[in-house]
Design an enzyme around this catalytic site. Structure first.
Site, PDB file in Angstrom:
ATOM      1  N   LYS A  68       0.815  -1.232   0.000  1.00  0.00           N
ATOM      2  CA  LYS A  68       0.000   0.000   0.000  1.00  0.00           C
ATOM      3  C   LYS A  68       0.841   1.272   0.000  1.00  0.00           C
ATOM      4  CE  LYS A  68      -2.316  -0.046   3.834  1.00  0.00           C
ATOM      5  NZ  LYS A  68      -1.796  -1.224   4.507  1.00  0.00           N
ATOM      6  N   ARG A 124      -9.329   2.472   9.108  1.00  0.00           N
ATOM      7  CA  ARG A 124      -8.923   1.128   9.506  1.00  0.00           C
ATOM      8  C   ARG A 124      -9.991   0.433  10.342  1.00  0.00           C
ATOM      9  NH1 ARG A 124      -3.063   1.971   9.206  1.00  0.00           N
ATOM     10  NH2 ARG A 124      -1.885   0.113   9.627  1.00  0.00           N
ATOM     11  N   ARG A 152      11.207  -4.585   3.987  1.00  0.00           N
ATOM     12  CA  ARG A 152      10.770  -3.199   3.891  1.00  0.00           C
ATOM     13  C   ARG A 152      11.736  -2.220   4.571  1.00  0.00           C
ATOM     14  NH1 ARG A 152       4.640  -1.832   4.953  1.00  0.00           N
ATOM     15  NH2 ARG A 152       4.960  -2.005   7.180  1.00  0.00           N
ATOM     16  N   ARG A 212      11.410  -0.194  10.203  1.00  0.00           N
ATOM     17  CA  ARG A 212      10.495   0.220  11.276  1.00  0.00           C
ATOM     18  C   ARG A 212      10.524  -0.765  12.435  1.00  0.00           C
ATOM     19  NH1 ARG A 212       4.931   1.195   8.244  1.00  0.00           N
ATOM     20  NH2 ARG A 212       4.227   0.306  10.195  1.00  0.00           N
ATOM     21  N   ARG A 234      -0.226  -7.500  13.927  1.00  0.00           N
ATOM     22  CA  ARG A 234      -0.852  -6.468  13.082  1.00  0.00           C
ATOM     23  C   ARG A 234      -1.758  -7.111  12.039  1.00  0.00           C
ATOM     24  NH1 ARG A 234       4.170  -3.617  11.016  1.00  0.00           N
ATOM     25  NH2 ARG A 234       2.763  -2.400   9.721  1.00  0.00           N
TER      26      ARG A 234
HETATM   27  P1  AMP Z   1       0.987   1.903   9.122  1.00  0.00           P
HETATM   28  O1  AMP Z   1       2.232   2.618   8.755  1.00  0.00           O
HETATM   29  O2  AMP Z   1      -0.174   2.343   8.269  1.00  0.00           O
HETATM   30  O3  AMP Z   1       1.151   0.408   9.117  1.00  0.00           O
HETATM   31  O4  AMP Z   1       0.617   2.334  10.619  1.00  0.00           O
HETATM   32  C1  AMP Z   1       1.496   2.059  11.696  1.00  0.00           C
HETATM   33  C2  AMP Z   1       0.718   2.075  13.011  1.00  0.00           C
HETATM   34  O5  AMP Z   1       0.121   3.368  13.225  1.00  0.00           O
HETATM   35  C3  AMP Z   1      -0.435   1.088  13.079  1.00  0.00           C
HETATM   36  O6  AMP Z   1      -0.013  -0.219  13.437  1.00  0.00           O
HETATM   37  C4  AMP Z   1      -1.301   1.743  14.156  1.00  0.00           C
HETATM   38  O7  AMP Z   1      -0.781   1.556  15.444  1.00  0.00           O
HETATM   39  C5  AMP Z   1      -1.163   3.226  13.818  1.00  0.00           C
HETATM   40  N1  AMP Z   1      -2.195   3.662  12.846  1.00  0.00           N
HETATM   41  C6  AMP Z   1      -1.982   4.125  11.587  1.00  0.00           C
HETATM   42  N2  AMP Z   1      -3.138   4.435  10.975  1.00  0.00           N
HETATM   43  C7  AMP Z   1      -4.123   4.152  11.886  1.00  0.00           C
HETATM   44  C8  AMP Z   1      -5.535   4.241  11.849  1.00  0.00           C
HETATM   45  N3  AMP Z   1      -6.193   4.669  10.766  1.00  0.00           N
HETATM   46  N4  AMP Z   1      -6.219   3.870  12.960  1.00  0.00           N
HETATM   47  C9  AMP Z   1      -5.575   3.442  14.067  1.00  0.00           C
HETATM   48  N5  AMP Z   1      -4.257   3.313  14.151  1.00  0.00           N
HETATM   49  C10 AMP Z   1      -3.516   3.669  13.076  1.00  0.00           C
END
Ligand code: AMP
Length: 229
Positions: free
Chosen positions: A17, A93, A132, A165, A176
């Site tokens: 994504k 989400r 990644r 990360r 996750r």
């Molecule tokens: P990502 O980079 O999109 O995988 O986001 C990393 C982390 O940020 C996730 O595992 C959540 O802890 C938090 N996060 C990001 N976007 C959201 C969202 N829309 N709702 C809740 N938590 C989020």
């Protein structure tokens, strides 16, 4: 006249994504709103928002809806004022977030044009995440195998150092993925019900995924009124 791209990207961690979001936002010249990136920046800056989000992120849990939605709607309004389009990566989400996003964008007169869902098996997702890397400065995503930088460890765009990360460790990734299946996957049904869901098989090359995503966006925005012209 073309309607501008107002696109939500869905899919489990590891579906690609972030890479596609970056490419699409560049191609359509619209802001990329990545909630994960916004949270990571805030954690780094040790802002109040960052302090609030940190423990959830480290545990692979979702940050509470209220915190996320407030942050996104302000950014969306800004994007809407300036560019009239956006790519949303990592938001919504949960069903609650999707409902609030829908309310906000429909009321504002800029409804979502398409939800693109990248589908991939958990096993492939875990494998991809292992490769990644992200630029520590501009956040541009890479994958050491699928989309490597020209020079190892260095961002092509800004010369920043590439990092892995913390929440990309395998144990956290597995959690996750569970969270994705329980809380985010129901959004596919939500957007299917509204007739704007487009599923894209992510078990293919990065370029092929982009081609499919672009073809879908072209299809849904072609000929619609209200674009920038
Ligand atoms: P990502 O980079 O999109 O995988 O986001 C990393 C982390 O940020 C996730 O595992 C959540 O802890 C938090 N996060 C990001 N976007 C959201 C969202 N829309 N709702 C809740 N938590 C989020």
């Amino acid at each position: 006249m073309r309607d501008p791209a107002r696109v939500v990207l869905l899919g489990p961690p590891g579906a690609g994504k972030g890479t596609q979001a970056y490419r699409l936002a560049t191609r359509y010249n619209v802001p990329l709103i990545s909630t994960g990136d916004i949270f990571r920046r805030n954690v780094e800056e040790q802002s109040d928002l960052g302090m609030e989000a940190k423990s959830y992120m480290e545990a692979g849990e979702l940050v509470p809806d209220d915190v996320v939605v407030g942050m996104v709607t302000a950014t969306l309004d800004e994007a809407q004022r300036d560019h009239k389009g956006f790519i949303l990566d990592g938001f919504p989400r949960t069903i609650r977030q999707a409902e609030l996003l829908e309310e906000h964008t429909v009321e504002g007169g800029f409804p979502i044009t398409a939800a693109l869902a990248f589908t991939v098996t958990d096993e492939l997702a875990v494998k991809r995440i292992a490769g990644r890397r992200t630029c520590s400065v501009c956040q541009r995503p890479y994958n050491v195998e699928l989309s490597p930088p020209r020079e190892e460890g260095i961002c092509d765009r800004c010369g920043g150092r590439l990092i892995q990360r913390e929440d990309d460790r395998e144990e956290t990734v597995r959690h996750r993925l569970e969270v994705y299946h329980a809380q985010t996957q129901p959004l596919l049904e939500f957007y299917r019900d509204r007739g704007i869901l487009h599923e894209i098989d992510a078990d293919t090359s990065v370029d092929e995924m982009t081609d499919r995503a672009v073809a879908t966006i072209e299809r849904v925005t072609a000929g619609a009124p209200g674009g920038r012209g």
